[in-house]
Design an enzyme around this catalytic site. Sequence first.
Site, PDB file in Angstrom:
ATOM      1  N   ASP A  29       0.976  -1.299  -0.606  1.00 20.77           N
ATOM      2  CA  ASP A  29      -0.731  -0.604  -0.184  1.00 20.77           C
ATOM      3  C   ASP A  29       0.815   1.559   0.107  1.00 20.77           C
ATOM      4  OD1 ASP A  29      -2.492   1.580   0.434  1.00 20.77           O
ATOM      5  OD2 ASP A  29      -1.282   1.924   2.189  1.00 20.77           O
ATOM      6  N   ASP A  47       0.031   5.266   0.493  1.00 19.41           N
ATOM      7  CA  ASP A  47      -0.550   6.373   1.405  1.00 19.41           C
ATOM      8  C   ASP A  47      -0.840   5.427   3.434  1.00 19.41           C
ATOM      9  OD1 ASP A  47      -1.021   8.883   0.517  1.00 19.41           O
ATOM     10  OD2 ASP A  47      -1.781   6.846  -0.663  1.00 19.41           O
TER      11      ASP A  47
END
Length: 215
Positions: A8, A10
Amino acid sequence: MNQIIIFDFDGTLADTLHTVVTITNRLSGEFGYSPTNPDTLAQIQNLSSWQIIQQSGISLFKLPFLLKRVISELNQDLQQIDLFPTIPEILRQLQEQNYTLYIITSNSKINVITILSRYDLINYFKNIYSGINLFGKHKIINQLLKQERIEPQQAIYIGDETRDINAARKSKIKSIAVSWGYNSAEVLARHHPNALISHPSELIAAIENVQGLDN
């Protein structure tokens, strides 16, 4: 067997939390939810992704439009966003150890490329998959696995939210949860990732441990 690491972005690689809070506070009146202050932020981080949406009171119809606006305004604030300390070094170590790296993100691909390029890291990732699908991240994982011809047992997904853990489980891949991003260690643990870590320095050992679960 070639090991695949899917990150991922952010809250996992990039420290975007406070910038996102500033943007969502700025948009709160327009989209009809309460702004976040330091006290409520700590409470929110102890909630699952779905609980956060329920508590905010925002209309599910408005949510995709809010996400697009946040991503658009993030584009104006990219100079304020850095990767977490030691993350560049960890990524270099993983590449040296011949891991194949990908990113799945709700952010825009251009935002991700802009930040990674500042650190000369863009070529460390084989591909970046971007899509605004708050509770359908497993569909993006499945798309990656299919297009890159990756078997689920080859892959580990690393994320900072409960929805990342749940998406990995739906796609039948292992997950490592990190507690330096959007969700707290407490709520992440309740969703049972294969590993839970609190600092990037623990990442390589966690990957090796999770790999060993098949052995």
